[in-house]
Design a protein around this motif. Structure first.
Motif, PDB file in Angstrom:
ATOM      1  N   THR A  95      -0.891  -0.347  -2.493  1.00 39.30           N
ATOM      2  CA  THR A  95      -1.185   0.702  -1.834  1.00 39.30           C
ATOM      3  C   THR A  95      -2.099   0.352  -0.710  1.00 39.30           C
ATOM      4  O   THR A  95      -3.306  -0.227  -0.920  1.00 39.30           O
ATOM      5  CB  THR A  95      -2.047   1.849  -2.815  1.00 39.30           C
ATOM      6  N   LEU A  96      -1.835   0.858   0.488  1.00 44.85           N
ATOM      7  CA  LEU A  96      -2.764   0.531   1.726  1.00 44.85           C
ATOM      8  C   LEU A  96      -3.332   1.639   1.880  1.00 44.85           C
ATOM      9  O   LEU A  96      -2.648   2.689   2.286  1.00 44.85           O
ATOM     10  CB  LEU A  96      -1.675   0.289   2.936  1.00 44.85           C
ATOM     11  N   PHE A  97      -4.727   1.602   1.804  1.00 42.52           N
ATOM     12  CA  PHE A  97      -5.563   3.081   1.854  1.00 42.52           C
ATOM     13  C   PHE A  97      -6.598   2.834   2.996  1.00 42.52           C
ATOM     14  O   PHE A  97      -7.389   1.689   3.148  1.00 42.52           O
ATOM     15  CB  PHE A  97      -6.314   3.024   0.563  1.00 42.52           C
ATOM     16  N   GLY A  98      -6.487   3.757   3.998  1.00 41.58           N
ATOM     17  CA  GLY A  98      -7.396   3.626   4.992  1.00 41.58           C
ATOM     18  C   GLY A  98      -7.185   4.573   5.982  1.00 41.58           C
ATOM     19  O   GLY A  98      -6.820   5.618   5.660  1.00 41.58           O
ATOM     20  N   SER A  99      -7.445   4.341   7.359  1.00 48.48           N
ATOM     21  CA  SER A  99      -7.423   5.378   8.529  1.00 48.48           C
ATOM     22  C   SER A  99      -6.291   5.035   9.486  1.00 48.48           C
ATOM     23  O   SER A  99      -5.110   4.569   9.035  1.00 48.48           O
ATOM     24  CB  SER A  99      -8.694   5.631   9.075  1.00 48.48           C
ATOM     25  N   SER A 100      -6.768   5.132  10.574  1.00 49.48           N
ATOM     26  CA  SER A 100      -5.335   4.886  11.577  1.00 49.48           C
ATOM     27  C   SER A 100      -4.802   3.607  11.643  1.00 49.48           C
ATOM     28  O   SER A 100      -3.711   3.458  11.879  1.00 49.48           O
ATOM     29  CB  SER A 100      -6.259   5.047  13.215  1.00 49.48           C
ATOM     30  N   THR A 101      -5.740   2.515  11.374  1.00 54.50           N
ATOM     31  CA  THR A 101      -4.807   1.086  11.217  1.00 54.50           C
ATOM     32  C   THR A 101      -3.860   1.213  10.220  1.00 54.50           C
ATOM     33  O   THR A 101      -2.806   0.713  10.453  1.00 54.50           O
ATOM     34  CB  THR A 101      -5.952   0.190  10.981  1.00 54.50           C
ATOM     35  N   THR A 102      -4.042   1.869   9.088  1.00 51.91           N
ATOM     36  CA  THR A 102      -3.148   1.788   7.820  1.00 51.91           C
ATOM     37  C   THR A 102      -2.086   2.757   8.209  1.00 51.91           C
ATOM     38  O   THR A 102      -0.781   2.242   8.005  1.00 51.91           O
ATOM     39  CB  THR A 102      -3.776   2.248   6.648  1.00 51.91           C
ATOM     40  N   GLU A 103      -2.335   3.749   8.997  1.00 56.22           N
ATOM     41  CA  GLU A 103      -1.356   4.840   9.386  1.00 56.22           C
ATOM     42  C   GLU A 103      -0.612   4.240  10.387  1.00 56.22           C
ATOM     43  O   GLU A 103       0.835   4.363  10.328  1.00 56.22           O
ATOM     44  CB  GLU A 103      -2.032   6.080   9.916  1.00 56.22           C
ATOM     45  N   GLY A 104      -0.984   3.415  11.369  1.00 52.19           N
ATOM     46  CA  GLY A 104      -0.159   2.753  12.366  1.00 52.19           C
ATOM     47  C   GLY A 104      -0.398   3.353  13.578  1.00 52.19           C
ATOM     48  O   GLY A 104       0.456   3.289  14.528  1.00 52.19           O
ATOM     49  N   GLY A 139      -0.766   3.785  -9.342  1.00 54.09           N
ATOM     50  CA  GLY A 139      -0.492   2.945 -10.366  1.00 54.09           C
ATOM     51  C   GLY A 139      -0.347   1.491  -9.693  1.00 54.09           C
ATOM     52  O   GLY A 139       0.440   0.727 -10.075  1.00 54.09           O
ATOM     53  N   ALA A 140      -1.098   1.450  -8.447  1.00 54.00           N
ATOM     54  CA  ALA A 140      -0.767   0.210  -7.737  1.00 54.00           C
ATOM     55  C   ALA A 140      -1.238  -0.998  -8.560  1.00 54.00           C
ATOM     56  O   ALA A 140      -2.270  -1.056  -9.221  1.00 54.00           O
ATOM     57  CB  ALA A 140      -1.222   0.206  -6.324  1.00 54.00           C
ATOM     58  N   ASP A 141      -0.784  -2.233  -8.088  1.00 52.56           N
ATOM     59  CA  ASP A 141      -1.320  -3.479  -8.596  1.00 52.56           C
ATOM     60  C   ASP A 141      -2.225  -3.823  -7.572  1.00 52.56           C
ATOM     61  O   ASP A 141      -3.245  -4.610  -8.296  1.00 52.56           O
ATOM     62  CB  ASP A 141      -0.196  -4.499  -8.789  1.00 52.56           C
ATOM     63  N   LEU A 142      -2.264  -3.685  -6.451  1.00 56.24           N
ATOM     64  CA  LEU A 142      -3.165  -3.859  -5.549  1.00 56.24           C
ATOM     65  C   LEU A 142      -3.564  -2.643  -4.674  1.00 56.24           C
ATOM     66  O   LEU A 142      -2.522  -2.100  -4.217  1.00 56.24           O
ATOM     67  CB  LEU A 142      -2.821  -5.159  -4.805  1.00 56.24           C
ATOM     68  N   VAL A 143      -4.749  -2.585  -4.117  1.00 57.98           N
ATOM     69  CA  VAL A 143      -5.229  -1.441  -3.219  1.00 57.98           C
ATOM     70  C   VAL A 143      -5.982  -2.072  -2.166  1.00 57.98           C
ATOM     71  O   VAL A 143      -6.885  -2.754  -2.542  1.00 57.98           O
ATOM     72  CB  VAL A 143      -5.905  -0.299  -3.820  1.00 57.98           C
ATOM     73  N   LEU A 161      -8.227  -5.177  -6.152  1.00 56.03           N
ATOM     74  CA  LEU A 161      -8.932  -4.732  -4.884  1.00 56.03           C
ATOM     75  C   LEU A 161      -9.063  -5.801  -3.756  1.00 56.03           C
ATOM     76  O   LEU A 161      -9.334  -6.756  -4.107  1.00 56.03           O
ATOM     77  CB  LEU A 161     -10.253  -3.992  -5.088  1.00 56.03           C
ATOM     78  N   ALA A 162      -8.870  -5.508  -2.410  1.00 54.49           N
ATOM     79  CA  ALA A 162      -9.118  -6.163  -1.406  1.00 54.49           C
ATOM     80  C   ALA A 162      -9.347  -5.162  -0.420  1.00 54.49           C
ATOM     81  O   ALA A 162      -8.985  -4.023   0.026  1.00 54.49           O
ATOM     82  CB  ALA A 162      -8.126  -6.911  -0.996  1.00 54.49           C
ATOM     83  N   LEU A 163     -10.545  -5.554   0.631  1.00 52.93           N
ATOM     84  CA  LEU A 163     -11.225  -4.874   1.659  1.00 52.93           C
ATOM     85  C   LEU A 163     -10.684  -5.419   3.010  1.00 52.93           C
ATOM     86  O   LEU A 163     -10.291  -6.622   2.952  1.00 52.93           O
ATOM     87  CB  LEU A 163     -12.733  -4.978   1.483  1.00 52.93           C
TER      88      LEU A 163
END
Length: 221
Positions: free
Chosen positions: A26-35, A87-91, A127-129
């Motif tokens: 799961t990619l979680f964030g704002s405009s960068t994640t949205e594209g 249920g992501a393995d990595l967020v 998790l990764a930031l």
């Protein structure tokens, strides 16, 4: 006496890759994640990242894009139940760019982000930031400077790896002879070139952290 190997930085992702199992990110964030800023959806961060990482996931890669432009810590907190339900393995948690604009106090940002990261980790996800971008509009925001080290401090405290996008973007400018505007044409959002460099770099970083066979990594044009 045999030395005990170090524990993986991303244990769940590493284990699934070693077993040849499928992976949900799961990619979680704002405009960068949205594209936002890409010329078309396939040139945004998430599709570039997915194409770059997929060769290392023989069991199949699922990437869920939960990016919404303009989101800060509060909006991401409000959307957290959907992320937990993935249920992501990595967020992959992209953060720290919008809160300075919103006038959010640094301590409040840190406290909320920390709580939400711990809630996500409790599901068993890795998790990764990703820290903020290097761009004109954030450089001109007086409240911005402490947010980059704050993301790294959260990562250090909680033992969460941080992809240093801010430093990487500066190094790309120096190494490739680029300007900030080449990477973020509107002064804030990344464009196609910025997303291509970022998506490939984040995928390669995960490959390195998990010990996947780096020789298989293919750099796109």
């Amino acid at each position: 006496m045999t030395d005990t190997p170090p524990s993986p930085i991303l244990p769940r992702l590493t284990d699934r890759l070693r077993r040849g199992q499928g992976v949900r990110v799961t990619l979680f964030g704002s405009s960068t994640t949205e594209g936002i800023g890409a010329s078309s959806p396939e040139h945004g961060f998430a599709p570039v990242f997915e194409r770059a990482l997929a060769p290392f996931v023989p069991g199949g890669l699922t990437v869920i894009n939960r990016g919404i432009g303009g989101n800060g810590a509060q909006e991401m907190h409000d959307r957290l139940p959907a992320v937990l339900a993935d249920g992501a393995d990595l967020v992959m948690w992209q953060t720290g760019s919008n809160d300075p604009w919103q006038g959010v106090k640094l301590d409040d940002y840190v406290a909320m982000t920390r709580r939400d990261l711990l809630a996500t980790r409790a599901t068993g996800a890795d998790l990764a930031l990703i820290d903020p971008q290097y761009c004109r509009m954030l450089e001109e925001c007086a409240a911005f400077p402490p947010f980059v080290p704050a993301v790294h401090a959260i990562g250090a405290e909680l033992n969460i790896p941080v992809f240093g996008r801010y430093a990487r973007m500066k190094s790309w400018c120096a190494e490739l002879g680029l300007s900030r505007e080449d990477l973020s044409p509107d002064g804030l959002h990344m464009g196609d070139m910025g997303y291509r460099l970022l998506g490939q770099a984040v995928a390669a970083w995960l490959v390195e952290l998990t010990g996947a066979p780096a020789g298989a990594f293919v750099h796109g044009g």
